[in-house]
Structures are given as C-alpha cells and as structure tokens.
Design a protein around this motif. Structure first.
Motif, PDB file in Angstrom:
ATOM      1  N   ASN A   1       0.856  -1.185   0.000  1.00 47.80           N
ATOM      2  CA  ASN A   1       0.000   0.000   0.000  1.00 47.80           C
ATOM      3  C   ASN A   1       0.886   1.227   0.000  1.00 47.80           C
ATOM      4  O   ASN A   1       1.847   1.299   0.774  1.00 47.80           O
ATOM      5  N   ILE A   2       0.592   2.170  -0.855  1.00 46.58           N
ATOM      6  CA  ILE A   2       1.362   3.409  -0.875  1.00 46.58           C
ATOM      7  C   ILE A   2       0.398   4.575  -0.638  1.00 46.58           C
ATOM      8  O   ILE A   2      -0.616   4.700  -1.334  1.00 46.58           O
ATOM      9  N   LEU A   3       0.691   5.391   0.391  1.00 53.74           N
ATOM     10  CA  LEU A   3      -0.186   6.510   0.749  1.00 53.74           C
ATOM     11  C   LEU A   3       0.605   7.809   0.675  1.00 53.74           C
ATOM     12  O   LEU A   3       1.782   7.856   1.063  1.00 53.74           O
ATOM     13  N   GLU A   4      -0.037   8.843   0.178  1.00 54.18           N
ATOM     14  CA  GLU A   4       0.615  10.158   0.125  1.00 54.18           C
ATOM     15  C   GLU A   4       0.675  10.732   1.534  1.00 54.18           C
ATOM     16  O   GLU A   4      -0.253  10.544   2.328  1.00 54.18           O
ATOM     17  N   ALA A   5       1.779  11.427   1.847  1.00 50.79           N
ATOM     18  CA  ALA A   5       1.920  11.987   3.190  1.00 50.79           C
ATOM     19  C   ALA A   5       2.823  13.216   3.166  1.00 50.79           C
ATOM     20  O   ALA A   5       3.543  13.449   2.193  1.00 50.79           O
ATOM     21  N   THR A   6       2.776  13.985   4.267  1.00 50.12           N
ATOM     22  CA  THR A   6       3.658  15.141   4.428  1.00 50.12           C
ATOM     23  C   THR A   6       4.484  14.921   5.688  1.00 50.12           C
ATOM     24  O   THR A   6       3.944  14.532   6.726  1.00 50.12           O
ATOM     25  N   VAL A   7       5.798  15.157   5.588  1.00 53.26           N
ATOM     26  CA  VAL A   7       6.675  14.936   6.741  1.00 53.26           C
ATOM     27  C   VAL A   7       6.502  16.082   7.739  1.00 53.26           C
ATOM     28  O   VAL A   7       6.571  17.257   7.367  1.00 53.26           O
ATOM     29  N   LEU A   8       6.252  15.724   9.000  1.00 58.19           N
ATOM     30  CA  LEU A   8       6.176  16.734  10.050  1.00 58.19           C
ATOM     31  C   LEU A   8       7.519  16.851  10.745  1.00 58.19           C
ATOM     32  O   LEU A   8       7.971  17.933  11.082  1.00 58.19           O
ATOM     33  N   GLU A   9       8.148  15.674  10.930  1.00 56.71           N
ATOM     34  CA  GLU A   9       9.387  15.652  11.683  1.00 56.71           C
ATOM     35  C   GLU A   9      10.134  14.367  11.325  1.00 56.71           C
ATOM     36  O   GLU A   9       9.502  13.328  11.140  1.00 56.71           O
ATOM     37  N   ALA A  10      11.452  14.439  11.187  1.00 56.44           N
ATOM     38  CA  ALA A  10      12.224  13.233  10.916  1.00 56.44           C
ATOM     39  C   ALA A  10      13.489  13.264  11.740  1.00 56.44           C
ATOM     40  O   ALA A  10      14.226  14.246  11.718  1.00 56.44           O
ATOM     41  N   ARG A  11      13.745  12.177  12.491  1.00 59.81           N
ATOM     42  CA  ARG A  11      14.923  12.159  13.364  1.00 59.81           C
ATOM     43  C   ARG A  11      15.279  10.714  13.662  1.00 59.81           C
ATOM     44  O   ARG A  11      14.398   9.887  13.900  1.00 59.81           O
ATOM     45  N   ASP A  12      16.564  10.376  13.613  1.00 54.27           N
ATOM     46  CA  ASP A  12      17.074   9.055  14.003  1.00 54.27           C
ATOM     47  C   ASP A  12      16.375   7.911  13.278  1.00 54.27           C
ATOM     48  O   ASP A  12      16.008   6.912  13.875  1.00 54.27           O
ATOM     49  N   GLY A  13      16.145   8.062  12.017  1.00 54.53           N
ATOM     50  CA  GLY A  13      15.566   6.977  11.240  1.00 54.53           C
ATOM     51  C   GLY A  13      14.070   6.798  11.426  1.00 54.53           C
ATOM     52  O   GLY A  13      13.499   5.834  10.934  1.00 54.53           O
ATOM     53  N   VAL A  14      13.426   7.714  12.142  1.00 52.83           N
ATOM     54  CA  VAL A  14      11.974   7.627  12.285  1.00 52.83           C
ATOM     55  C   VAL A  14      11.368   8.986  11.933  1.00 52.83           C
ATOM     56  O   VAL A  14      11.885  10.029  12.329  1.00 52.83           O
ATOM     57  N   ALA A  15      10.303   8.939  11.134  1.00 57.67           N
ATOM     58  CA  ALA A  15       9.654  10.185  10.742  1.00 57.67           C
ATOM     59  C   ALA A  15       8.197  10.160  11.197  1.00 57.67           C
ATOM     60  O   ALA A  15       7.573   9.100  11.249  1.00 57.67           O
TER      61      ALA A  15
END
Lengths: 278, 378
Positions: free
Chosen positions: B262-276
């Motif tokens: 499944n592929i869903l469109e998204a917007t990044v709020l925060e990304a740090r240490d390999g987790v977004a």
C-alpha cells in the motif's frame, strides 16, 4: 441432423482441409502432368529401338551405348563437369563470405541494396549479362592477348554466386549470434568459434548452395554459348548443336542421364541436410 | 589449547577478507546504443561491488538494463564509459574469450552438433586441457547436475529442464571465477522452476563460485539471493539483502515492484534518528521508518505491506478507520479492500479462514500501523 449436412465444399472449408475441396485432385494431377509429362516422353523414347522420337517400336539400350561411345558427348560432359566444379568452388566460397558479411555484422545502411547487388544475375536478363560478359572478355583479350577456358570458368563462377548465396544466407539467418557468443564465453578465440561452431552449423547451407551452383552451371546455355571459345563445348551446347542436325533418341539418352544426375544430386542433398540438421 | 591454531587461521582469513578485492567491481558504467537523437541509454553510471561467493541478483522489469549489465561483464558488449574489474583486475577491454567468467544463456545456446558431454567439455577443450582432465571434469559435472545417463545424447533430444542443466554444467566446468546467469529459469514451467531455484542456490553454496543472476521475477530473486540490486531505466535504485529489499524499500518503485504494498501520500512533520512522523491527507498522524541517513522533508509517500497491517480489535485504538469495499479470498489468505477517509485505497491481508463470513462490504474497520513496518519512500 434434421437440418441436413452442409455441402461438401462448406464442410471442407470449415475443416480447413484443402484436400477435401472438389477439384483438388484434378488440379493436382494437372500440375504433375504439366511438370513431368515432357520428361516422361523424353525418357521413354530414349529407350526406343528406332530413330524416331515419336513412334514407339521396342525397348532397347542402343542409344545409351551410342551416346556413351560418342567422343563428342564424352568431351562435352568432361568440359561441363570441369567448369561446374570450378564455378562451384569459387562461387560457394565467395557466397559464404558474402553471406557472413551481410548477416554476421550489425545491420548497416544499404543492407537491402547489398542483397540486390549480390543477386544481380537473378534480376538482369541472362542474354544481357551474356553480351556484357562477352564484351568485357573481348576487351581483356584484346588488351592482354590471353585466351583459354579460364574466361568461361570465371563467367560461370560469377553467375553462380547468387544461387550459392541464397541458401547460405537463409541458413545463417536462422542461426542466432548467441551460439558464437557462447563459444567465445567458453574461451574459444574468434577463429576457433568460427571453425568449431559457425562452420559446422552452416554446413547444410553451404552444401545446398554448392549443389545449386553446380546444377546451375551444368545447365547454363546462353552465357556459355556467347563466351565459350573453340573446343569449350559443354554438354548443353553440344545437345543444342546436335538438335540442329536432327533430333535422335541419342539426345534423349544424354538428357536422361542429365536428369538422373540432377535427381541424384537432389536426393543426396536431401539426405545430407537431414543428417546435418538433426 | 587445541583451538589456538584454528583461531589464528580464522583471524588471518578475516583480515584477508578485508583486503580481498570484490569479485566484480563496476565503476561508473554506462552503455548507450545508437547515436545522436536516437541514442538509448541502457545503463547510466552504474556502480556495484559484488563480493566473493555471493549470490547476487539483478532484478528489474524488461528494459531496465539488467541484461545489458550482464553482457558487459561477459564482454559481449563494450561499455560507452566506465570500468569493470574482476578481483581487482581491470577487464573492461578484454574480449569475452579472455575473461574468466562463464554465462548460462536464457536460450541455453547449447551446441546442437555436439553431445551433452562435448558441450560440457567445450570450455576446457578451448583452454587446452588434456583429454584426461576434460573427461574427469565432465564426469564430475554430469554427476553434479545428475545427467550421467545422458552424456552421449544430442542436446535436441533433451527436455527443457535437462537442457538447462547441461547449460549450467557447461558454464561451471571451466571453474569460472564468476558465473553469469541470464534468466536461466524463464523457459521452465512453474514446478520445475521452483525446484531449480533451490538447486541453483545449493549448487552455488557447493561450488563457492560467485553467481550473478538476472531475473524479472521478484519471488525468484527473494528466494535465491544473498543480495539483490533493483534496477530501473539503466540505474540501480537499491542494493540489499532480500529482507532489506522487501521490508525496507527506499524507493517507491522498489516497494511497488516487489510484492504487494500500500502506498499513501503523506507530508513529513518531523524526521529524526531513522523515524519520521508524517501526516496523511486526512490529517491522521503516522510514524514510519526512513532510509539510513535520510532526512526526508515535504511531500513523500509511505508504504506498508498488506500482511503487516492489523485490524484493530474491539476497544483497541486504530491508526485509521476505513470502509470495507471488497473482500477477495485466495486460499491461504484474504485481501480486505478498504476505502480510507483520505480517498485512497488500503489492502489488508488476513489469514484465509479468518475473514470468512465475518465482514460485510460497507462495514467500518479500524486498522493499526506498526511504525517499524511502515516505511517512508524517497
């Protein structure tokens, strides 16, 4: 069932079986008669115990004995075979190289034109080629003074090339380049790959080409008639001359031998191809 | 201490490994066919290092350049630019017959005028080995691929599977440093293909030869490979072991090409240490893993496999709730097709018997995402 069975034509059409079509047999026989009746007449009267080639009397092998004892015929046959062998070797080698060059390379511009150029003798009326060859040879003879049977041999070798070329190219086109690549991959140098893979696989094509060239050379009249010098009488030319003096069953006998040789060659060719293509 | 000796040897090997050059090293390799405006770029500055004794797979759709890369390594084509090295030795300009690599062709390319044994012995014959040695090795190869009884047969009297084995034995006989396999199983039927996959894998382990395997079959690639390079349009998108490729795809194409996802469109709020932390189109917040060293921002896509989604039970909190549109049963499992409030579709896979009679189209179902199995795609 109550609808009744359709007409035989329709049934055959539906089954896509041409042999069941009405008139198929008649047409087939017509073709066979048109192709083989003249030969049958020729062969039958070669065994006639009579000077006539239209009135049958009795079976005899006299005309064969006469033909084989005839020095003119024997010389002509020898000249024919010599020229045909020479023409076959030269034209097959040239045709093999041409076929390799036109199929074993990346496609290039004007490839179609090259096929056309190689096949020239198939497209230009033979009488034109004959006169052209004669003119050229006359010029060379005048300039160099060289004469001999070499001219006739060269002429035959030249017009045999396309006949040898066609089956060789056809064979090459069914052979993918992958075979040679596999050989190279297994450490075969280009020369070894050619000798051990390409050439053996090409064998049936080369044999077909050579036999076709041989038959075409053996059979040629027009070019030979114009180019041949004195004492260079081939069998077809001899027969032509003999007919002018009146047709006899001796000619039938010689012709029958020619037919037998051709059939033998074709049968041989068939077996060679089947053996090599296994 | 009887182990001391062994220990030293192992340590030596370890340090040797560190300095041992890659079996195949490809640097900035490009291949263009044709010239001018009609030129086609089949390979675009490809870089890979393939380790010794590795089962390495080039995976991608037709036209992605995987076969071109293989043919360049074999030497059937010359690169437009870049270099190929074999155990540290530059072989870029060597003709195929001087490269110590052998190929199993897709069409097998067995020599039809030779017997099985002659085919297998051909490489050794070309290397100028003695008749005795050729005989011994051919015997061993015939035993390896279990074709002893067919040594004297002509190759066109063999079945597809047998021809495949002859091609394999022929390529292995000269003991190449690298074996190249160009979709060798493509022509076999499914059952035979499955058993050949396992056989190839064990053959590779047995012989210790580096295998470079080309396929467009993702399942085949996952089953057999130590590492996979996923290719598209002349480039390598991702290299990794089957788990990395399947569980942690880094590109939308890789995710989409391998398995169902499944592929869903998204917007990044925060990304740090390999987790977004990302926001879906309807505002739902989701945590997802990112590629190592990547710091995605802005518009992205997240990917999650149908089997990694869980239906939320009664009273459990769900990540998102969707409407059941369709239920597709296929034996071992069922796919639930949900319509999300974002307007996108989501497929959830549940065990085959689990779904039976339990759900009706139109039902509202909660789904929970596990952050460690949800990925942010480049």
């Amino acid at each position: 069932m109550t609808e009744g069975s359709p007409a035989p034509v329709l049934r055959a059409f539906r089954r896509r079986d041409l042999r069941a079509m009405p008139g198929f047999k008649a047409m087939a026989w017509l073709c066979i008669i048109a192709l083989y009746m003249p030969l049958a007449v020729l062969i039958i009267f070669s065994f006639n115990d009579n000077r006539s080639v239209v009135r049958w009397t009795e079976f005899s092998l006299d005309w064969y004995a006469k033909a084989l004892a005839n020095d003119g015929i024997r010389n002509a046959a020898l000249v024919s075979v010599k020229i045909a062998l020479f023409a076959t070797v030269i034209s097959t080698v040239v045709a093999t190289m041409a076929a390799l060059a036109t199929t074993r390379t990346r496609g290039f511009r004007g490839q179609g034109l090259v096929y056309g150029i190689i096949n020239q003798p198939l497209m230009i009326p033979e009488i034109v080629t004959a006169i052209a060859t004669l003119s050229l040879f006359a010029l060379i003879k005048r300039l160099t003074g060289v004469t001999g049977v070499g001219y006739l041999m060269m002429a035959h070798a030249a017009f045999c090339i396309p006949f040898a070329y066609m089956p060789i190219r056809a064979r090459l086109e069914t052979m993918t380049l992958t075979m040679e690549q596999a050989a190279a991959d297994l450490y075969a140098t280009p020369l070894k790959a050619f000798a051990l893979i390409t050439l053996p696989l090409l064998g049936p094509g080369i044999v077909s080409g050579a036999m076709l060239a041989f038959v075409v050379s053996l059979d040629d009249v027009i070019i030979t008639l114009l180019v041949a010098g004195p004492g260079e009488t081939t069998l077809p030319i001899y027969i032509l001359g003999a007919i002018r003096r009146g047709i006899t069953p001796e000619i039938n006998a010689v012709s029958t031998i020619l037919v037998a040789v051709s059939v033998l060659l074709v049968v041989l060719l068939f077996f060679v191809q089947r053996r090599m293509q296994r | 201490m009887t182990n001391t000796h062994t220990g030293t040897v192992l340590a030596d090997q370890g340090s040797a490994d560190a300095h041992r050059p890659a079996a195949v090293s490809v640097q900035k390799l490009s291949k263009r066919f044709g010239a001018g405006p009609f030129a086609i770029t089949a390979l675009d500055a490809v870089e890979i290092d393939i380790d010794q004794n590795e089962f390495f797979t080039l995976l991608g759709p037709s036209g992605c350049g995987k076969t071109t890369l293989l043919r360049l390594i074999a030497g059937f084509e010359l690169p437009s630019s870049g270099t190929i090295a074999l155990q540290g030795e530059d072989i870029t300009a060597l003709p195929p017959h001087r490269r110590p690599v052998n190929t199993v062709f897709q069409s097998y390319a067995l020599f039809p005028h030779m017997t099985v044994a002659e085919n297998i012995g051909f490489g050794l014959r070309m290397l100028g080995k003695s008749k005795a040695e050729i005989g011994t090795v051919t015997e061993r190869m015939l035993a390896l691929v279990q074709l002893e009884a067919l040594a004297g047969r002509r190759t066109d009297q063999l079945s597809g599977g047998q021809q495949q084995r002859v091609a394999l034995a022929r390529a292995l006989a000269p003991a190449p440093r690298v074996l190249l396999l160009d979709e060798p199983l493509a022509a076999l039927d499914l059952k035979l293909r499955k058993s050949m996959q396992l056989e190839l894998k064990s053959l590779q382990a047995e012989t210790g030869i580096t295998f470079i395997f080309v396929t467009h079959d993702q399942e085949e690639a996952l089953t057999m490979s130590d590492r996979i390079a996923v290719m598209k349009a002349g480039r390598i998108l991702q290299v990794g072991n089957p788990r990395q490729i399947y569980d942690r795809p880094e590109h939308r194409f890789v995710a989409d090409f391998i398995g169902d996802i499944n592929i869903l469109e998204a917007t990044v709020l925060e990304a740090r240490d390999g987790v977004a932390t990302v926001r879906l189109k309807d505002g739902t917040k989701v945590s997802a893993g990112t590629a190592a060293g990547a710091a995605p921002t802005g518009e992205v896509a997240i990917a999650i496999r149908p089997e990694n989604l869980r239906l939320a039970g009664e009273g459990e909190s769900a990540t998102i709730t969707g409407t059941l549109e369709n239920l597709v049963y296929f034996g071992a499992a069922s796919n639930l097709h949900l319509r999300l409030p974002t307007g996108e579709d989501l497929v959830v896979r549940v065990p085959g018997t689990f779904a039976e009679g339990r759900y009706t189209p139109g039902a509202s179902l909660g789904v929970s995402f596990q952050p460690e199995l949800t990925r942010v795609l480049a």
